[in-house]
Scaffold this active site. Structure first.
Site, PDB file in Angstrom:
ATOM      1  N   ALA A  76     -41.447  15.769 -22.997  1.00  0.00           N
ATOM      2  CA  ALA A  76     -42.232  16.378 -24.092  1.00  0.00           C
ATOM      3  C   ALA A  76     -43.397  17.173 -23.500  1.00  0.00           C
ATOM      4  CB  ALA A  76     -42.754  15.306 -25.035  1.00  0.00           C
ATOM      5  N   GLY A  77     -44.031  16.593 -22.491  1.00  0.00           N
ATOM      6  CA  GLY A  77     -45.150  17.284 -21.852  1.00  0.00           C
ATOM      7  C   GLY A  77     -44.695  18.552 -21.146  1.00  0.00           C
ATOM      8  N   ASP A  78     -43.499  18.530 -20.592  1.00  0.00           N
ATOM      9  CA  ASP A  78     -42.980  19.727 -19.896  1.00  0.00           C
ATOM     10  C   ASP A  78     -42.681  20.842 -20.904  1.00  0.00           C
ATOM     11  OD1 ASP A  78     -43.088  18.297 -17.519  1.00  0.00           O
ATOM     12  OD2 ASP A  78     -41.047  17.558 -17.758  1.00  0.00           O
TER      13      ASP A  78
HETATM   14  P1  ATP Z   1     -43.741  13.285 -20.778  1.00  0.00           P
HETATM   15  O1  ATP Z   1     -44.529  12.750 -19.621  1.00  0.00           O
HETATM   16  O2  ATP Z   1     -42.810  12.251 -21.347  1.00  0.00           O
HETATM   17  O3  ATP Z   1     -43.101  14.582 -20.478  1.00  0.00           O
HETATM   18  P2  ATP Z   1     -46.316  13.473 -21.893  1.00  0.00           P
HETATM   19  O4  ATP Z   1     -46.675  12.019 -21.894  1.00  0.00           O
HETATM   20  O5  ATP Z   1     -46.861  14.329 -20.822  1.00  0.00           O
HETATM   21  O6  ATP Z   1     -44.749  13.608 -21.961  1.00  0.00           O
HETATM   22  P3  ATP Z   1     -47.096  13.503 -24.610  1.00  0.00           P
HETATM   23  O7  ATP Z   1     -48.554  13.462 -24.818  1.00  0.00           O
HETATM   24  O8  ATP Z   1     -46.327  12.262 -24.884  1.00  0.00           O
HETATM   25  O9  ATP Z   1     -46.796  14.126 -23.195  1.00  0.00           O
HETATM   26  O10 ATP Z   1     -46.475  14.649 -25.515  1.00  0.00           O
HETATM   27  C1  ATP Z   1     -46.671  16.023 -25.219  1.00  0.00           C
HETATM   28  C2  ATP Z   1     -46.670  16.758 -26.538  1.00  0.00           C
HETATM   29  O11 ATP Z   1     -45.425  16.533 -27.197  1.00  0.00           O
HETATM   30  C3  ATP Z   1     -47.740  16.310 -27.520  1.00  0.00           C
HETATM   31  O12 ATP Z   1     -48.982  16.925 -27.246  1.00  0.00           O
HETATM   32  C4  ATP Z   1     -47.109  16.744 -28.820  1.00  0.00           C
HETATM   33  O13 ATP Z   1     -47.264  18.137 -28.986  1.00  0.00           O
HETATM   34  C5  ATP Z   1     -45.625  16.460 -28.599  1.00  0.00           C
HETATM   35  N1  ATP Z   1     -45.220  15.091 -29.019  1.00  0.00           N
HETATM   36  C6  ATP Z   1     -45.055  14.010 -28.227  1.00  0.00           C
HETATM   37  N2  ATP Z   1     -44.670  12.946 -28.942  1.00  0.00           N
HETATM   38  C7  ATP Z   1     -44.556  13.367 -30.228  1.00  0.00           C
HETATM   39  C8  ATP Z   1     -44.192  12.752 -31.471  1.00  0.00           C
HETATM   40  N3  ATP Z   1     -43.843  11.457 -31.522  1.00  0.00           N
HETATM   41  N4  ATP Z   1     -44.213  13.501 -32.590  1.00  0.00           N
HETATM   42  C9  ATP Z   1     -44.540  14.822 -32.548  1.00  0.00           C
HETATM   43  N5  ATP Z   1     -44.903  15.455 -31.402  1.00  0.00           N
HETATM   44  C10 ATP Z   1     -44.914  14.749 -30.273  1.00  0.00           C
HETATM   45  O1  RIB Z   2     -41.379  14.949 -17.254  1.00  0.00           O
HETATM   46  C1  RIB Z   2     -40.082  14.421 -17.209  1.00  0.00           C
HETATM   47  C2  RIB Z   2     -39.567  14.443 -15.798  1.00  0.00           C
HETATM   48  O2  RIB Z   2     -40.326  13.557 -15.016  1.00  0.00           O
HETATM   49  C3  RIB Z   2     -38.135  13.978 -15.643  1.00  0.00           C
HETATM   50  O3  RIB Z   2     -37.194  15.017 -15.793  1.00  0.00           O
HETATM   51  C4  RIB Z   2     -38.121  13.340 -14.262  1.00  0.00           C
HETATM   52  O4  RIB Z   2     -37.372  14.057 -13.321  1.00  0.00           O
HETATM   53  C5  RIB Z   2     -39.596  13.254 -13.843  1.00  0.00           C
HETATM   54  O5  RIB Z   2     -39.912  14.206 -12.925  1.00  0.00           O
END
Ligand code: ATP
Ligand code: RIB
Length: 308
Positions: free
Chosen positions: A253-255
């Site tokens: 999601a963050g990516d």
């Molecule tokens: P990851 O490390 O799993 O790639 P992350 O922990 O870096 O993700 P998050 O803060 O969980 O990032 O989510 C990134 C963005 O995704 C949030 O800022 C929001 O825009 C969206 N998002 C994540 N979870 C949800 C949700 N349950 N509902 C709606 N939007 C979400």
């Molecule tokens: O952000 C998600 C990613 O974190 C996965 O695709 C995994 O490869 C790790 O790097």
């Protein structure tokens, strides 16, 4: 015409086990599903940005194995320029072992392999790839000195530097000073502030974002999961809410958020506008399984916005 986006970062091949929840220490659980796919924070950002219509080039390293070839092919199929991905002989590609629970949460162990062989001198050797770049996306799955060299090279080339400080680790001020937009999630923001990893309320994210700007970052966007994101660009901090969705898998999601942020900026949106676009793209991504398979196409984000 959008400005080009260059991603300098990691590629991992993801091996994913979905089960009722993430196991605790010493526990064995029976899973419900297994799948494998190209991943890695750098490659996920490159792939998602291309799906959203960005002009994307990626610089990175893969091993001389089947995983490396699959990861390159997947990026190329999305329309990324993969001429800056080099294969390291006698080296394995990066691998990520991922658990996903029924609530959509994940936990990940990565084994960096070739990603650790991407060195500062390699960035210098490929610096011509940065000519004309508008945005450079960085993460922390390569050696920290490589990330710092990439940020400085991007600045020299006149690009805006967006750093996703993931996986979390402490960062030196000289690196923060070379970053235009820093995008920690909640736990990364806490760790950057020297606190134990924790979920944050927007009010708790505000002083951390302010401190990270004081240490040198131009603007800070704290990703707050389903709460959306907090943008601090120097004026009053803005909480930009995410659309409500049913989350299936938050992996990447963050990516997807960072990819969409870059695409928005490359098309001339201001930071708040790019964050709104990123919230929509990332919210769509959590409704699907996978790291690259979850990345929405441009048209899907536009229809989602129209219906929201
Ligand atoms: P990851 O490390 O799993 O790639 P992350 O922990 O870096 O993700 P998050 O803060 O969980 O990032 O989510 C990134 C963005 O995704 C949030 O800022 C929001 O825009 C969206 N998002 C994540 N979870 C949800 C949700 N349950 N509902 C709606 N939007 C979400
Ligand atoms: O952000 C998600 C990613 O974190 C996965 O695709 C995994 O490869 C790790 O790097």
């Amino acid at each position: 015409m959008p400005t080009p986006i260059v991603v300098i970062g990691s590629l991992n091949y993801d091996l994913v086990a979905c089960g009722p929840r993430i196991p605790v220490v010493g526990e064995t659980l029976v899973g419900r599903r297994f799948f494998e796919e190209p991943g890695g924070k750098g490659a996920n950002q490159a792939y998602a940005a291309a799906r959203l219509g960005g002009r994307v080039k990626m610089l990175g390293r893969v091993g001389d194995d089947i995983y490396g070839r699959r990861m390159r092919d997947n990026l190329a199929a999305a329309g990324c320029d993969v001429s800056g991905l080099l294969e390291i002989r006698d080296c394995t590609s990066g691998i990520a072992l991922i658990f996903v629970g029924d609530d959509g949460a994940n936990s990940i162990i990565i084994v960096p392999g070739a990603n650790d062989r991407f060195l500062p001198a390699d960035v210098a050797a490929q610096a011509e790839a940065l000519a004309g770049a508008g945005i450079v996306l960085l993460q922390l799955e390569n050696p920290l000195e490589t990330v710092a060299a990439a940020a400085l090279a991007a600045r020299r080339a006149g690009a805006r530097v967006v750093l996703d400080p993931a996986p979390a680790r402490a960062l030196p001020d000289h690196l923060l000073a070379a970053v235009d937009v820093l995008t920690p999630n909640e736990t990364e923001a806490a760790i950057l502030a020297g606190r134990p990893p924790a979920r944050l309320a927007p009010a708790e994210a505000e002083p951390i974002a302010r401190e990270l700007r004081r240490r040198g970052a131009g603007a800070v966007v704290v990703k707050l999961g389903e709460q959306g994101c907090l943008l601090d660009a120097g004026g009053a901090p803005q909480l930009l809410p995410a659309p409500r969705v049913a989350a299936v898998d938050t992996t990447a999601a963050g990516d997807v958020f960072n990819a969409a942020l870059a695409v928005g900026l490359s098309e001339g949106l201001d930071l708040a506008g790019a964050c709104r676009f990123a919230n929509r793209a990332a919210a769509l991504s959590v409704t699907r399984l996978g790291a690259q398979a979850c990345a929405p196409a441009r048209g899907e984000v536009e229809s989602f916005a129209a219906g929201a």
